[in-house]
Scaffold this active site. Structure first.
Site, short mmCIF file in Angstrom:
data_model
loop_
_atom_site.label_atom_id
_atom_site.label_comp_id
_atom_site.label_asym_id
_atom_site.label_seq_id
_atom_site.Cartn_x
_atom_site.Cartn_y
_atom_site.Cartn_z
N TYR A 47 4.76 4.37 2.37
CA TYR A 47 3.65 4.02 1.48
C TYR A 47 3.25 2.56 1.63
O TYR A 47 2.07 2.20 1.59
CB TYR A 47 4.07 4.32 0.04
CG TYR A 47 2.97 4.29 -1.00
CD1 TYR A 47 1.63 4.15 -0.66
CD2 TYR A 47 3.29 4.42 -2.35
CE1 TYR A 47 0.65 4.14 -1.64
CE2 TYR A 47 2.32 4.42 -3.33
CZ TYR A 47 0.99 4.27 -2.96
OH TYR A 47 0.03 4.25 -3.93
N SER A 62 0.74 2.09 4.33
CA SER A 62 -0.59 2.58 3.95
C SER A 62 -1.31 1.59 3.05
O SER A 62 -2.54 1.52 3.06
CB SER A 62 -0.46 3.93 3.23
OG SER A 62 0.13 4.90 4.06
N ASP A 120 -3.68 -1.29 -8.93
CA ASP A 120 -3.35 0.12 -9.17
C ASP A 120 -1.84 0.34 -9.23
O ASP A 120 -1.38 1.39 -9.68
CB ASP A 120 -3.95 1.00 -8.08
CG ASP A 120 -5.44 1.23 -8.25
OD1 ASP A 120 -6.01 0.74 -9.25
OD2 ASP A 120 -6.05 1.88 -7.38
N ASP A 131 11.74 13.56 7.34
CA ASP A 131 12.27 12.33 6.75
C ASP A 131 12.56 12.49 5.26
O ASP A 131 13.49 11.86 4.74
CB ASP A 131 11.27 11.19 6.97
CG ASP A 131 11.28 10.69 8.41
OD1 ASP A 131 12.16 11.12 9.19
OD2 ASP A 131 10.39 9.88 8.77
#
EC number: 2.7.1.23
Length: 300
Positions: free
Chosen positions: A199, A202, A186, A82
């Site tokens: 991401y 996740s 963060d 990917d």
């Protein structure tokens, strides 16, 4: 072996801008050679992307750079994972060249044809039997004192991250000029539907069907647990301002800008370009999710 083909000029790209040595490199070159010869046997005119040919030592094929592929080719076959497809998709979107992905990576959400099946799958696809799937791109800019200091396209996401050795960053989030919230976290992810399986997933974001005309904003490890993912239309503008924190950076897929300053604004809008993927006839996004996410395994 030749059969009618809808695509006359076909480009082949593999392991874009990376040199592979040893057994892995030999295997990748062999795979590209097999695919190239198969496409030629089907009656197409084939060119290799110039960096692919150089890195793989494949000198007996005609070559074009990506700009010329965009201008002259009817189709691009991307062999890899990917990550390879993301880079090629960003480059070729402006030319509207359709892409077919043959998977030699690990996940294969968008390079979805297994290598061991390419012969059976490519033949009908090149003859016009395929499903079309268009994906929106994100246009991201970093504005400093009203001047654009960095600009890039992203297919997956735009990510603002804290520094590796620093604490949280404080980010001011606006949508269409309206203040949403100051978030201490963060970092923050702005993901497209394509990037919702990367991401963003996740970090706790939702899966978004690629036909949805929207984005999701996902905080990364927020200080306030009520800061939750937010799904928005992609028709507007999202701005993220660096309020506090050291060594923050912005990433546009794999393209990064380090050392953001306080007051810098990361401005995200929808690009006018889309990436066009072609999938085998009968392809379903839900089949892909079920296979890649290992749903139903162990269910009787």
């Amino acid at each position: 072996m030749k059969s009618p083909t809808q695509f006359r000029q076909v480009a082949l790209v593999g392991k874009y801008q990376s040199t592979i040595s040893g057994p892995a490199g030999a295997h990748s070159r062999q795979a590209l050679e097999e695919i190239a010869n198969y496409v030629l046997d089907l009656g197409c005119d084939l060119v290799l992307e110039a960096d692919t040919a150089t890195n793989m030592g494949m000198s007996r094929y005609a070559t074009l750079n990506l700009e010329d592929i965009g201008r002259h080719c009817d189709l691009c076959l991307v062999v890899g994972g990917d990550g390879t497809m993301l880079g090629i998709g960003r480059e070729l979107a402006q030319y509207k060249v359709p892409l077919i992905g043959i998977n030699q990576g690990r996940l294969g959400f968008i390079t979805d044809i297994p290598f061991d099946q390419y012969k059976a799958v490519l033949r009908p696809m090149l003859a016009g039997e395929y499903e079309e799937d268009q994906r929106s791109l994100i246009r991201g800019r970093v504005m400093r004192d009203g001047i654009c200091v960095f600009s890039a396209l992203a297919m997956n996401d735009v990510v603002v991250n804290r520094g590796a050795s620093s604490g949280m960053v404080e980010l001011r989030v606006e949508v269409d000029g309206h203040f949403v919230a100051n978030q201490r976290a963060d970092g923050l992810i702005i993901a497209s539907p394509t990037g919702s399986t990367a991401y963003s997933l996740s970090a706790g974001g939702p899966l978004m069907h690629p036909a949805i005309d929207g984005w999701v904003i996902v905080p990364i490890a927020p200080h306030t647990l009520s800061n939750r993912p937010l799904v928005l239309t992609s028709a507007g503008e999202i701005a993220v301002e660096i309020v506090a924190g050291r060594d923050a950076s912005a990433s546009f897929d794999t393209q990064s800008l380090a050392s953001l300053m306080h007051g810098d604004r990361i401005v995200v809008t929808r690009s006018e370009h889309k990436v066009k993927f072609l999938h085998p006839r009968g392809w379903s996004y839900f089949d892909t999710l079920r296979q890649k996410m290992h749903w139903n395994e162990g269910v009787i």
